[in-house]
Write an enzyme that holds these catalytic residues in place. Sequence first.
Site, PDB file in Angstrom:
ATOM      1  N   CYS A  29       0.756  -1.141  -0.197  1.00  0.00           N
ATOM      2  CA  CYS A  29      -0.013   0.388   0.032  1.00  0.00           C
ATOM      3  C   CYS A  29       0.995   1.058  -0.126  1.00  0.00           C
ATOM      4  CB  CYS A  29      -1.051   0.315   1.145  1.00  0.00           C
ATOM      5  SG  CYS A  29      -0.121   0.060   2.506  1.00  0.00           S
ATOM      6  N   CYS A  32       3.971   1.511   2.302  1.00  0.00           N
ATOM      7  CA  CYS A  32       5.031   1.020   2.153  1.00  0.00           C
ATOM      8  C   CYS A  32       5.629   2.001   1.165  1.00  0.00           C
ATOM      9  CB  CYS A  32       4.024  -0.391   1.611  1.00  0.00           C
ATOM     10  SG  CYS A  32       3.517  -1.556   2.443  1.00  0.00           S
ATOM     11  N   ASP A 440       4.650  26.783 -32.509  1.00  0.00           N
ATOM     12  CA  ASP A 440       5.993  26.726 -33.090  1.00  0.00           C
ATOM     13  C   ASP A 440       5.164  26.649 -34.225  1.00  0.00           C
ATOM     14  OD1 ASP A 440       8.443  28.283 -34.243  1.00  0.00           O
ATOM     15  OD2 ASP A 440       8.736  26.542 -34.518  1.00  0.00           O
ATOM     16  N   ASP A 643       9.894  23.007 -32.301  1.00  0.00           N
ATOM     17  CA  ASP A 643      11.466  21.470 -31.924  1.00  0.00           C
ATOM     18  C   ASP A 643      12.305  22.468 -32.477  1.00  0.00           C
ATOM     19  OD1 ASP A 643      10.633  22.614 -34.786  1.00  0.00           O
ATOM     20  OD2 ASP A 643      11.935  21.358 -35.732  1.00  0.00           O
ATOM     21  N   ASP A 647      13.500  27.060 -30.006  1.00  0.00           N
ATOM     22  CA  ASP A 647      12.416  26.885 -28.596  1.00  0.00           C
ATOM     23  C   ASP A 647      12.742  26.148 -28.152  1.00  0.00           C
ATOM     24  OD1 ASP A 647      10.020  27.423 -30.701  1.00  0.00           O
ATOM     25  OD2 ASP A 647      10.894  25.515 -32.245  1.00  0.00           O
TER      26      ASP A 647
END
Length: 746
Positions: A29, A32, A440, A643, A647
Amino acid sequence: MTRIAEQRPPVEITSEPKRILLRVDGMTCGSCVARVEKALRTVPGVTYAGVNLATGQASVELRGPAGTERLTESVRRAGYSAELADENTRNELFEPTRRIRSQAEALIWAAAGWAVLFAIHWLAPATGFWHWIAAGIAAVLLVSPAGRAIITGGVSALLHVAPNMDALVTIGVGAAFVGSVITLAFQLHAPVYFEPVGMILMFINLGKFIETRARREAGGAVAALAARAPRMATVLRDGEWQEVLLDDVQHGDQVRVVQDAVVPVDGKIVTGEAAVDESMMTGESMPASRIAGDELMAGTLVSEGNVVIAATGIGRDSAIGRIMQAVEQAQSGKTHLQRIADRVAGVFVPIVVGCAGLTFVAWLALLGVGWLEIPAGQTTWAWSLRCAVAVLVIACPCAMGLATPVAVLVSTGRAALQGILVRSPAALEAAGRADVVLLDKTGTITTGHPVVKSVVDEPVGSATPDDDALLQTAASAEQFSAHPLAKAIVAEARKRGMKLDEPTTFKSVAGRGIRAEIAGREVLVGSAAFLEECGVSPTPIADRAERLATDGQMVVLVAVGGECAGVIGLADQLREGIEHTVETLHRAGLQVELITGDHEATAEVAAASAGIHDVCAEMAPQGKAAIVEKRRRDGNRVIFVGDGTNDAPALAAADAGIAFAAGTDVANQAAEITLIGSDIRAVATAVTLARRSVSIIRQNLFWAFLYNIAAIPLAAIGEIPPGWAAAAMMLSSISVVLNSLRLRRR
């Protein structure tokens, strides 16, 4: 007295932390998870420790000399077992392994034992003899596979003062069994609870069995990725082709790949040619032609032909290996919602134990003074014990612990199969909560490869307009230029089947144009300023050039023999599917904007074609980042898609950055979500999947908290008996896992 300095080994200093993946057994759980993370962080040099309950794995970043042994020892001291997750164990959870088989065995033991106890309880005479038989069967169940793992885990958790789900069940069934034995031994004339002991173990083991199988399905994406790389490879050794294990392939080995075979390693083709299906890596549906010198990626399929490649990337260093590492890294991290749930689960079990003790004492006290009545046939001791056991068993920190990681496990795995790599669950959560998408232009909504759109010939002297002649002349002059616009002009001429003349002289002026001599005539191709520098007035074609520029085209002027001959307009192509992507994002209620460094006219045309209404043009890299930060200050959650190197600041500033894998390394490092292929529609897919994931996580957490808030009081007042409390707890855990599996559907 002379003191001799103690000789110490030099301390290893590493600039970059090592990333280690551990497999941890025994977690049940959220408490833990918190315990293991705390233990790992006590090891010197650990800079990060994240534990995933769904996968049973811990991801650790470590600096300095401490090794794996220190990490595993710290986990063992916390009451759990741990080992390094190597290639054979890291995905064991997702395969048909001993874990499921052992859980099935435990379920069979539990079901059989409970069936016998049920028959004795309802069919046998209510005598001491049959009760002692039931006690013996219940004792066997507790030490059998049905109860041994639970009791062992629970006792270990209690000894380490780290109570977890097993501890709750251990206390519950232990109290029911011991209390019933005391009742029999001292003939207290009170009900015994041997049959509920069997029922509790049966439901818990049933839940664990279903949950384990469901978790395997949830992690099936990683197994599917692993299955795409074969385990064997055909390698040239000692002049002969031999079948060897993939682990035995070394860098530089020559590997043969035949038709219909999966490429086992990254490599460069040495001999042969083939048509290669790279759809899983690039998203392209048509096989790509590959010849000597081309690169092949592991996991792609040779659909036609045979090749020999020199291995350059093996195992975890191959393209598919890096994808798997990215998925594992994402699945070992946590969302903000998960951190909250883990903090609650970390203190949940002690609170439940306290509630059970309070329930027992409260019933004894209230019944003792006659303020409450109990059902006929019950005694004060037995009823108080019954309610306390029900509280212990019905509490379910498992549901809280599994609510987020299983959803993340399913969504990141499914995303990877669709060519979307999510680096962290936090990025998935951020993308799922975003309300603004900034795109972009060049290389993002467009291909980044300009094409010729217009050819306008301006007759020299009395010549008749001839657009093809103008294009052929410009392409002949440009064929030795490396400029993207020059390449586009040459490509268009060759596409039209034109034969290009070789210039006798050629000179390129960087960023302005070229000067060449063809058939004794001087040819200039470039900007208006370049023509003016060379003594040619662009005035005759200025109006047409301006109209093309207004239409969003990049303008290249051509002059022949000292006279302006015409203009060529070029434009970047929109990516296929951009209109669908923007429409999908708009339908989802997101605001979409175009942010670009291009001229405003060019940006406006591209935006209009893509269906984007808001444009910010002529933005420098820092300007893009400033726009992102402004949107965030205004209260928006922002996704930036780009890309290029320019950017990177905006990608890093956004709540979630998305980049194409084909983009620059800088962009990919700054982005938290990477698109493997070139299909822009993957942006909409990523955002849609992220939104569904966040929705599922919220549903899971809502159900987990609501269940515990409602179930524990009902158990405390005696409305739910211990056996059915176990069934309710089982259903709570299973519900969040099955709900998460809905993410596998499109």
